[in-house]
Motif scaffolding. Sequence first.
Motif, short mmCIF file in Angstrom:
data_model
loop_
_atom_site.label_atom_id
_atom_site.label_comp_id
_atom_site.label_asym_id
_atom_site.label_seq_id
_atom_site.Cartn_x
_atom_site.Cartn_y
_atom_site.Cartn_z
N MET A 186 57.52 -111.56 -37.48
CA MET A 186 56.84 -112.51 -38.08
C MET A 186 56.51 -112.02 -39.57
O MET A 186 55.56 -111.19 -39.60
N PRO A 187 57.25 -112.64 -40.48
CA PRO A 187 56.66 -112.10 -41.97
C PRO A 187 55.87 -112.84 -42.55
O PRO A 187 55.23 -112.60 -43.66
N GLY A 188 55.08 -114.14 -41.73
CA GLY A 188 53.96 -114.58 -42.68
C GLY A 188 52.40 -114.13 -42.31
O GLY A 188 52.31 -113.29 -41.47
N ALA A 189 51.58 -114.49 -42.93
CA ALA A 189 50.34 -114.26 -42.98
C ALA A 189 49.57 -115.34 -43.64
O ALA A 189 49.55 -115.31 -45.03
N GLU A 190 48.95 -116.34 -42.88
CA GLU A 190 48.24 -117.46 -43.60
C GLU A 190 47.27 -117.09 -44.43
O GLU A 190 46.90 -117.59 -45.60
N TYR A 191 46.50 -115.81 -44.59
CA TYR A 191 45.64 -115.46 -45.39
C TYR A 191 45.84 -115.20 -46.80
O TYR A 191 45.50 -115.53 -47.92
N GLY A 192 47.02 -114.57 -46.77
CA GLY A 192 47.78 -114.32 -48.38
C GLY A 192 48.61 -113.12 -48.30
O GLY A 192 48.79 -112.37 -47.37
N PRO A 193 49.18 -113.03 -49.52
CA PRO A 193 50.25 -111.84 -49.75
C PRO A 193 49.77 -110.57 -49.36
O PRO A 193 50.76 -109.56 -49.11
N ALA A 194 48.63 -110.31 -49.55
CA ALA A 194 48.10 -109.00 -49.25
C ALA A 194 48.17 -108.46 -48.00
O ALA A 194 47.68 -107.42 -47.49
N LYS A 195 48.40 -109.33 -47.00
CA LYS A 195 48.79 -108.97 -45.72
C LYS A 195 50.10 -108.96 -45.13
O LYS A 195 50.48 -109.14 -44.04
N GLN A 196 51.13 -109.16 -46.16
CA GLN A 196 52.56 -109.38 -45.99
C GLN A 196 53.17 -108.25 -46.43
O GLN A 196 53.47 -107.81 -47.63
N TRP A 197 53.92 -107.62 -45.37
CA TRP A 197 54.88 -106.55 -45.62
C TRP A 197 56.01 -107.27 -46.43
O TRP A 197 56.64 -108.28 -46.24
N PRO A 198 56.82 -106.52 -47.27
CA PRO A 198 57.72 -107.02 -48.32
C PRO A 198 58.82 -107.65 -47.50
O PRO A 198 59.30 -107.20 -46.54
N ILE A 199 59.45 -108.71 -47.97
CA ILE A 199 60.43 -109.46 -46.99
C ILE A 199 61.67 -108.49 -46.99
O ILE A 199 62.47 -108.79 -46.12
N ARG A 277 55.63 -105.72 -26.65
CA ARG A 277 55.15 -104.62 -27.39
C ARG A 277 55.14 -104.86 -28.90
O ARG A 277 56.12 -105.45 -29.61
N ILE A 278 53.79 -104.44 -29.34
CA ILE A 278 53.54 -105.08 -30.84
C ILE A 278 53.69 -103.86 -31.83
O ILE A 278 53.32 -102.85 -31.25
N HIS A 279 54.36 -104.20 -32.91
CA HIS A 279 54.37 -103.08 -33.88
C HIS A 279 53.62 -103.95 -35.12
O HIS A 279 54.08 -104.92 -35.81
N ALA A 280 52.20 -103.46 -35.40
CA ALA A 280 51.47 -104.42 -36.22
C ALA A 280 51.25 -103.90 -37.46
O ALA A 280 50.82 -102.56 -37.72
N LEU A 281 51.77 -104.42 -38.60
CA LEU A 281 51.72 -103.98 -39.90
C LEU A 281 50.26 -104.45 -40.62
O LEU A 281 50.10 -105.50 -40.87
N TYR A 282 49.49 -103.38 -41.11
CA TYR A 282 48.02 -103.90 -41.58
C TYR A 282 48.32 -103.54 -43.17
O TYR A 282 48.57 -102.13 -43.38
N GLY A 283 47.73 -104.29 -43.97
CA GLY A 283 47.71 -103.97 -45.52
C GLY A 283 46.16 -104.16 -45.78
O GLY A 283 45.21 -103.19 -45.79
N SER A 284 45.79 -105.42 -46.48
CA SER A 284 44.38 -105.62 -46.80
C SER A 284 43.41 -105.65 -45.76
O SER A 284 42.32 -105.45 -45.73
N SER A 285 43.80 -106.02 -44.63
CA SER A 285 42.87 -105.88 -43.38
C SER A 285 42.85 -104.71 -42.83
O SER A 285 43.61 -103.67 -43.12
N THR A 286 42.27 -104.52 -41.49
CA THR A 286 42.30 -103.31 -40.70
C THR A 286 42.39 -103.56 -39.34
O THR A 286 41.58 -104.59 -38.74
N PRO A 287 42.93 -102.58 -38.52
CA PRO A 287 43.02 -102.65 -37.29
C PRO A 287 41.64 -102.47 -36.43
O PRO A 287 41.32 -102.62 -35.22
N VAL A 288 40.51 -102.13 -37.02
CA VAL A 288 39.45 -101.82 -36.50
C VAL A 288 38.60 -103.20 -36.32
O VAL A 288 38.04 -103.35 -35.29
#
Length: 339
Positions: A186-199, A277-288
Amino acid sequence: MANSAKRILVVGPSWVGDMVMAQSLFMTLKDRHPGAILGVIAPAWSQPILERMPEVDEVLPLAVGHGEFGLASRRELAIRLRGRFDRAIVLPRSWKAALVPFMARIPERVGFLGEHRYGLLKERRKLDKQVLDQTVKRFVSLGLPLDEAMRGDFAIPQPRLTIDRNNLVNLRLTHALSSRPAIGMMPGAEYGPAKQWPISYFHELAARLIKDGFEVRVMGGAKDHAAGESIVAGLSHAHNLCGKTQLADAVDLLADCHQVVTNDSGLMHVAAAVGARIHALYGSSTPVYTPPLTDNAVIHYLGLSCSPCFKRVCPLGHTNCLNELSVEQVYQAVKRHIS
């Protein structure tokens, strides 16, 4: 409704991930109030998700776009709800979100303080962000007595969406999916590009996993179609399903995936709620703050000094929180969890 069961109305959130997390509240309400009738006011798009939640007895679509006031639609719905519910729980903190329960004259109306809602809510709770440090905790707390809610040590049930196996069979045939074990991306993130791992990273990871014998399914909305095309370009056993499936279809397709690699997005929470099984990629947000609500997740988060910034676009212009999260790291994590 002649029985003594409590009739509870929840004003639901407006985002996919938040709606999935709201199931933790629905599960709590059904556990605390056996036999209760639960209705949910929600945007029309969310109905397919709510229909996969056995706790929800009635979905009440609100025909108002995101950010739209829609007073006439709210008033019309409120009139239809008069006399039908005893208590309303308002999850969004906006003023307009509290209007329908108020106009419907529901006796008990609870929600957090926000946007001067003093006259609209009967029980206005102060949000302690230190105690209620996750979105899902805030949702669940509104279904609990105040003293218990403010302790913050209550249980959080994990969302669990039901699967339509017949629909899955049809989807596999329609999209010519193979018998290879599937990896969802899932490469998308509605919030914006700061939450998107490079394509390009998704593409490289897909190529390596296909070489290892997997099928890759890229999922998302119509906005993600171009990104999906870049990921599957030149690859066999890779399917760009972005914009080609409905939200309910994504539930079933994700349940069929052995593992999922995803940005912090709504579909991440869907995948968690179907047991993938999830591999969750976090950038500008936080898993906390918004973790996938599952014990079956691997968190990829660098925790740089500038993270989390919660911005839509990197304010420093480099997005190192994601660019420095290597394909090799994620690939090795996926390999370690191949059964």
